[in-house]
Design a protein around this motif. Structure first.
Motif, PDB file in Angstrom:
ATOM      1  N   PRO A 166       0.823  -1.216   0.000  1.00 31.74           N
ATOM      2  CA  PRO A 166       0.000   0.000   0.000  1.00 31.74           C
ATOM      3  C   PRO A 166       0.853   1.260   0.000  1.00 31.74           C
ATOM      4  CG  PRO A 166       0.070  -0.943   2.199  1.00 31.74           C
ATOM      5  CD  PRO A 166       0.800  -1.911   1.311  1.00 31.74           C
ATOM      6  N   ILE A 167       0.360   2.287  -0.669  1.00 28.24           N
ATOM      7  CA  ILE A 167       0.986   3.618  -0.579  1.00 28.24           C
ATOM      8  C   ILE A 167       0.110   4.405   0.391  1.00 28.24           C
ATOM      9  CG2 ILE A 167       1.733   5.631  -1.884  1.00 28.24           C
ATOM     10  CD1 ILE A 167       1.527   3.792  -4.435  1.00 28.24           C
ATOM     11  N   GLU A 168       0.597   4.534   1.598  1.00 34.86           N
ATOM     12  CA  GLU A 168      -0.226   5.137   2.652  1.00 34.86           C
ATOM     13  C   GLU A 168      -0.287   6.651   2.547  1.00 34.86           C
ATOM     14  OE1 GLU A 168      -2.284   3.950   4.904  1.00 34.86           O
ATOM     15  OE2 GLU A 168      -1.792   1.903   4.281  1.00 34.86           O
ATOM     16  N   GLY A 169      -1.344   7.192   3.119  1.00 34.78           N
ATOM     17  CA  GLY A 169      -1.408   8.643   3.330  1.00 34.78           C
ATOM     18  C   GLY A 169      -2.069   9.408   2.204  1.00 34.78           C
ATOM     19  N   ILE A 170      -2.452   8.711   1.135  1.00 30.52           N
ATOM     20  CA  ILE A 170      -3.059   9.416   0.007  1.00 30.52           C
ATOM     21  C   ILE A 170      -4.566   9.215   0.029  1.00 30.52           C
ATOM     22  CG2 ILE A 170      -3.259   9.429  -2.516  1.00 30.52           C
ATOM     23  CD1 ILE A 170      -0.307   8.662  -2.622  1.00 30.52           C
ATOM     24  N   THR A 171      -5.304  10.307  -0.104  1.00 32.83           N
ATOM     25  CA  THR A 171      -6.753  10.204  -0.233  1.00 32.83           C
ATOM     26  C   THR A 171      -7.174  10.974  -1.480  1.00 32.83           C
ATOM     27  OG1 THR A 171      -6.801  10.428   2.167  1.00 32.83           O
ATOM     28  CG2 THR A 171      -8.921  10.385   1.051  1.00 32.83           C
ATOM     29  N   ALA A 172      -7.923  10.318  -2.344  1.00 37.34           N
ATOM     30  CA  ALA A 172      -8.485  10.993  -3.508  1.00 37.34           C
ATOM     31  C   ALA A 172      -9.999  10.960  -3.365  1.00 37.34           C
ATOM     32  CB  ALA A 172      -8.058  10.290  -4.786  1.00 37.34           C
ATOM     33  N   THR A 173     -10.625  12.100  -3.604  1.00 37.19           N
ATOM     34  CA  THR A 173     -12.089  12.154  -3.559  1.00 37.19           C
ATOM     35  C   THR A 173     -12.586  12.290  -4.992  1.00 37.19           C
ATOM     36  OG1 THR A 173     -11.903  13.299  -1.453  1.00 37.19           O
ATOM     37  CG2 THR A 173     -14.078  13.267  -2.484  1.00 37.19           C
ATOM     38  N   VAL A 174     -13.484  11.377  -5.371  1.00 35.48           N
ATOM     39  CA  VAL A 174     -13.965  11.340  -6.756  1.00 35.48           C
ATOM     40  C   VAL A 174     -15.443  11.702  -6.774  1.00 35.48           C
ATOM     41  CG1 VAL A 174     -14.243   9.877  -8.813  1.00 35.48           C
ATOM     42  CG2 VAL A 174     -12.305   9.496  -7.247  1.00 35.48           C
ATOM     43  N   ASP A 175     -15.798  12.617  -7.658  1.00 28.80           N
ATOM     44  CA  ASP A 175     -17.209  12.926  -7.882  1.00 28.80           C
ATOM     45  C   ASP A 175     -17.705  11.981  -8.973  1.00 28.80           C
ATOM     46  OD1 ASP A 175     -19.630  13.946  -8.946  1.00 28.80           O
ATOM     47  OD2 ASP A 175     -19.171  15.926  -8.093  1.00 28.80           O
ATOM     48  N   LEU A 176     -18.561  11.063  -8.593  1.00 28.67           N
ATOM     49  CA  LEU A 176     -18.979  10.026  -9.535  1.00 28.67           C
ATOM     50  C   LEU A 176     -19.958  10.567 -10.582  1.00 28.67           C
ATOM     51  CD1 LEU A 176     -19.344   6.932  -7.181  1.00 28.67           C
ATOM     52  CD2 LEU A 176     -17.558   7.364  -8.858  1.00 28.67           C
ATOM     53  N   ASP A 177     -20.618  11.705 -10.289  1.00 33.53           N
ATOM     54  CA  ASP A 177     -21.481  12.293 -11.308  1.00 33.53           C
ATOM     55  C   ASP A 177     -20.642  12.946 -12.400  1.00 33.53           C
ATOM     56  OD1 ASP A 177     -23.870  11.523 -10.076  1.00 33.53           O
ATOM     57  OD2 ASP A 177     -23.763  13.220  -8.698  1.00 33.53           O
ATOM     58  N   GLN A 178     -19.612  13.663 -11.965  1.00 35.18           N
ATOM     59  CA  GLN A 178     -18.744  14.333 -12.940  1.00 35.18           C
ATOM     60  C   GLN A 178     -17.642  13.420 -13.466  1.00 35.18           C
ATOM     61  OE1 GLN A 178     -17.234  18.291 -11.935  1.00 35.18           O
ATOM     62  NE2 GLN A 178     -18.634  18.319 -10.188  1.00 35.18           N
ATOM     63  N   MET A 179     -17.430  12.268 -12.775  1.00 37.11           N
ATOM     64  CA  MET A 179     -16.312  11.374 -13.078  1.00 37.11           C
ATOM     65  C   MET A 179     -14.986  12.139 -13.036  1.00 37.11           C
ATOM     66  SD  MET A 179     -17.434   8.367 -13.149  1.00 37.11           S
ATOM     67  CE  MET A 179     -16.192   7.320 -13.885  1.00 37.11           C
ATOM     68  N   LYS A 180     -14.821  12.884 -11.948  1.00 35.90           N
ATOM     69  CA  LYS A 180     -13.610  13.686 -11.794  1.00 35.90           C
ATOM     70  C   LYS A 180     -13.044  13.538 -10.396  1.00 35.90           C
ATOM     71  CE  LYS A 180     -14.086  17.668 -14.860  1.00 35.90           C
ATOM     72  NZ  LYS A 180     -14.772  18.966 -14.919  1.00 35.90           N
ATOM     73  N   VAL A 181     -11.716  13.597 -10.312  1.00 37.03           N
ATOM     74  CA  VAL A 181     -11.087  13.690  -9.000  1.00 37.03           C
ATOM     75  C   VAL A 181     -11.246  15.134  -8.555  1.00 37.03           C
ATOM     76  CG1 VAL A 181      -8.912  13.528  -7.733  1.00 37.03           C
ATOM     77  CG2 VAL A 181      -9.432  11.861  -9.526  1.00 37.03           C
ATOM     78  N   ILE A 182     -11.962  15.341  -7.443  1.00 33.05           N
ATOM     79  CA  ILE A 182     -12.220  16.716  -7.019  1.00 33.05           C
ATOM     80  C   ILE A 182     -11.341  17.126  -5.831  1.00 33.05           C
ATOM     81  CG2 ILE A 182     -14.560  16.916  -7.949  1.00 33.05           C
ATOM     82  CD1 ILE A 182     -15.591  16.252  -5.137  1.00 33.05           C
ATOM     83  N   ALA A 183     -10.718  16.150  -5.196  1.00 29.75           N
ATOM     84  CA  ALA A 183      -9.791  16.514  -4.121  1.00 29.75           C
ATOM     85  C   ALA A 183      -8.710  15.442  -4.029  1.00 29.75           C
ATOM     86  CB  ALA A 183     -10.525  16.629  -2.794  1.00 29.75           C
ATOM     87  N   TYR A 184      -7.537  15.896  -3.670  1.00 29.54           N
ATOM     88  CA  TYR A 184      -6.411  14.977  -3.559  1.00 29.54           C
ATOM     89  C   TYR A 184      -5.567  15.434  -2.385  1.00 29.54           C
ATOM     90  CZ  TYR A 184      -2.001  12.652  -4.609  1.00 29.54           C
ATOM     91  OH  TYR A 184      -0.863  11.901  -4.535  1.00 29.54           O
ATOM     92  N   ARG A 185      -5.228  14.479  -1.516  1.00 21.18           N
ATOM     93  CA  ARG A 185      -4.462  14.882  -0.335  1.00 21.18           C
ATOM     94  C   ARG A 185      -3.385  13.834  -0.107  1.00 21.18           C
ATOM     95  NH1 ARG A 185      -4.320  17.374   4.856  1.00 21.18           N
ATOM     96  NH2 ARG A 185      -4.984  15.974   6.509  1.00 21.18           N
ATOM     97  N   ASP A 186      -2.175  14.313   0.082  1.00 18.76           N
ATOM     98  CA  ASP A 186      -1.041  13.437   0.378  1.00 18.76           C
ATOM     99  C   ASP A 186      -0.533  13.872   1.746  1.00 18.76           C
ATOM    100  OD1 ASP A 186       1.117  11.812   0.445  1.00 18.76           O
ATOM    101  OD2 ASP A 186       1.941  12.429  -1.491  1.00 18.76           O
ATOM    102  N   ARG A 187      -1.010  13.174   2.785  1.00 17.83           N
ATOM    103  CA  ARG A 187      -0.878  13.669   4.156  1.00 17.83           C
ATOM    104  C   ARG A 187       0.427  13.258   4.836  1.00 17.83           C
ATOM    105  NH1 ARG A 187      -2.604  12.249   9.496  1.00 17.83           N
ATOM    106  NH2 ARG A 187      -2.989  10.116   8.820  1.00 17.83           N
ATOM    107  N   ILE A 188       0.798  12.000   4.650  1.00 17.27           N
ATOM    108  CA  ILE A 188       1.976  11.506   5.363  1.00 17.27           C
ATOM    109  C   ILE A 188       2.866  10.694   4.416  1.00 17.27           C
ATOM    110  CG2 ILE A 188       1.213  11.383   7.777  1.00 17.27           C
ATOM    111  CD1 ILE A 188       0.166   8.537   7.128  1.00 17.27           C
ATOM    112  N   THR A 189       4.113  10.558   4.795  1.00 15.98           N
ATOM    113  CA  THR A 189       5.027   9.744   4.004  1.00 15.98           C
ATOM    114  C   THR A 189       5.455   8.552   4.844  1.00 15.98           C
ATOM    115  OG1 THR A 189       5.796  11.721   2.887  1.00 15.98           O
ATOM    116  CG2 THR A 189       7.157   9.759   2.653  1.00 15.98           C
TER     117      THR A 189
END
Ligand code: CU
Length: 499
Positions: free
Chosen positions: A15-38
């Motif tokens: 796993p690549i930890e610490g990454i969260t991507a939020t996807v809008d399934l209506d738009q089929m777009k990544v609307i937020a991306y966060r790389d919190r920890i390494t």
């Protein structure tokens, strides 16, 4: 969730930890991306599980093995109806539930008739809540039937590996989201299981001058399906026994859901990591698996009652003993009294037909014998618990209602817990002498261990539905055991094999 594929096919172990991507399934777009920890990605070394990729030498102490039925199987399949020994039932495949068993009846030689045992039985929901509270993990609560489809995730079974040599396979069909028919080949297998077990036996040594020995080997019929939901594989067996028992076993195998970590040794860990260090930089996260079984029993007809037989300790007065236990039998009247957390008291749980009695006057019944008593350890106000409220009790009984099929609600994806087995049961309807549904929640608390890495050996549990005053006596007396096979090879004997 992000995984690194380089150097392994076991992506769940990298796993690549610490990454969260939020996807809008209506738009089929990544609307937020966060790389919190390494955190280091766990290494690929040691994650390989395929036989051909193991470095020699391989251990080959096991000799050839097979299952032989030279006269062919003893069951027949007519469309979706399976007949074997004294059993008859219908097999169906459902994209949400997977395998569905219905119209299960057993032949009673005494009455010379087929008697209904179960109208329908299937896995209604399967929830896997993880116990890690960090930002990338707290929401990991998977409803494998309602969100993903336990049937949709069923996989083709591999002859000789997933099922033995004597298995017969059946395909499954479903409709896709746009209505297109889909097919999963070999999604079910049906086979007779003979594993050297004993159905019943006795050696009578108390009669002077002779020894009487009678042994009946156990041969059962198994219907199997396997669903692979992401990292986990669930093996579901519905097993029918000549004694009238239906035994359901769920085996869990596949990959742990692991978390990348900075730690390489347990002594370094000073904080809550929500799991076990199972390999370097790899934490196996604490979690549960809860399977809700919908068991619409129709014991000798659909008017049934739920009976709780409590085993009560009694004080003995005029005896050389000081105590004994006795059975206190109670027909449960409404839903609220039928919610049971197993393990808290000794009790037998039965579904009986109060209108049908044996010649001796006992109500005909089937009893639930649970192997697992694990229930949810979460608090009632925790969001996963509200949505998966069926995990609070191991046993529920509801009156049959055609809209009450899915224990976590019809629309599980965005459920808020207002359409669950727990909310239906709050109506506290009458359940006596009517068509009722028995729900059993099979639970596993999963504390990971190092042996679960890089692939977990199957861990099984389940339950039995066992006839209890259903027959007049042991129903297998007149059933002939299978022919012994060594007679067809006169030159092959046990002693020759031993050499
Ligand atoms: Cu697990």
């Amino acid at each position: 969730m992000c995984y690194y594929l380089d150097g392994t096919v076991n992506l769940y172990m990298r796993p690549i930890e610490g990454i969260t991507a939020t996807v809008d399934l209506d738009q089929m777009k990544v609307i937020a991306y966060r790389d919190r920890i390494t955190v280091p990605v766990p290494k690929a070394e040691g994650t390989e599980y395929r036989e051909e990729m193991q470095k020699p030498p391989l251990d080959s102490k096991l000799k050839s093995i097979t299952m032989l039925q030279p006269d062919g199987p003893s069951f027949s399949i007519d469309g979706h109806i399976v007949r074997w020994a004294n059993w008859e039932f219908h097999l169906a495949f459902d994209m949400r539930a997977g395998l569905v068993i219905s119209l299960a009846s057993i032949y009673d030689p005494e009455k010379d008739e087929k008697r209904r045992v179960m109208y329908r039985g299937f896995i209604s929901e399967l929830v896997v809540p993880y116990m890690d509270l960090t930002e990338e993990w707290y929401f990991r609560i998977f409803f494998d039937a309602g969100e993903y489809g336990f049937g949709l995730c069923a996989v083709p079974l591999e002859p000789l590996r997933d099922c033995p040599e004597n298995a017969v396979f059946m395909d499954g069909y479903f409709s896709g989201h746009d209505g297109t028919p889909g097919k999963i080949s070999n999604v079910l297998c049906i086979f007779e299981r003979y594993s050297g077990d004993i159905m019943w036996r006795h050696t009578e040594t108390e009669i002077l001058g002779k020894v009487i020995r009678e042994v009946r080997p156990e041969v059962n019929l198994v219907v199997r399906t396997v669903s692979t939901l992401g990292n986990y594989d669930y093996i579901v067996d519905w097993e029918f026994k000549q004694t009238g028992t239906i035994k359901v076993t769920v085996g869990m195998t596949g990959m742990l859901e692991v978390k990348g970590s900075v730690y390489t040794h347990k002594d370094q860990i000073q904080e809550e990591v929500y799991g076990t260090l199972v390999a370097e930089n790899t934490i196996g996260a604490h979690h549960d698996h809860f399977l809700a079984f919908h068991l619409d029993l129709d014991v000798d007809g659909d008017a049934n009652s739920f009976v709780k037989k409590k085993l009560q300790t009694m004080r003995a007065n005029k005896s050389k003993r000081t105590s004994y236990w006795t059975v206190n039998s109670k027909t449960v009247k409404t839903e609220s009294d039928a919610r049971i957390q197993l393990g808290s008291e000794a009790a037998e749980l039965l579904v009986v037909n109060p209108n049908k009695k044996t010649k001796l006057g006992n109500c005909v019944g089937y009893r639930l014998i649970p192997q697992s008593v694990a229930g949810s350890l979460l608090m009632d106000d925790d969001y996963p618990q509200i949505r998966a409220a069926f995990t609070k009790y191991n046993v529920w009984v509801t009156p049959y209602n055609k809209s009450e099929k899915w224990a976590a609600g019809l629309y599980t994806d965005q459920s808020r817990g207002d359409d669950t087995l727990a909310t239906w049961s709050l109506r506290n309807r009458e359940i006596e002498n009517r068509d009722i549904v028995l729900w059993y929640t099979l639970g596993f608390h999963h504390v990971p261990y190092q042996e679960h890495f890089p692939i977990m050996p199957t861990l099984s549990s389940g339950f039995e539905l066992r006839p209890s005053n259903f027959f007049e006596h042991n129903p297998t007396l007149k059933q002939k055991p299978p022919k012994q096979i060594n007679k067809i090879w006169p030159n092959c004997s046990v002693s020759a094999m031993a050499e």
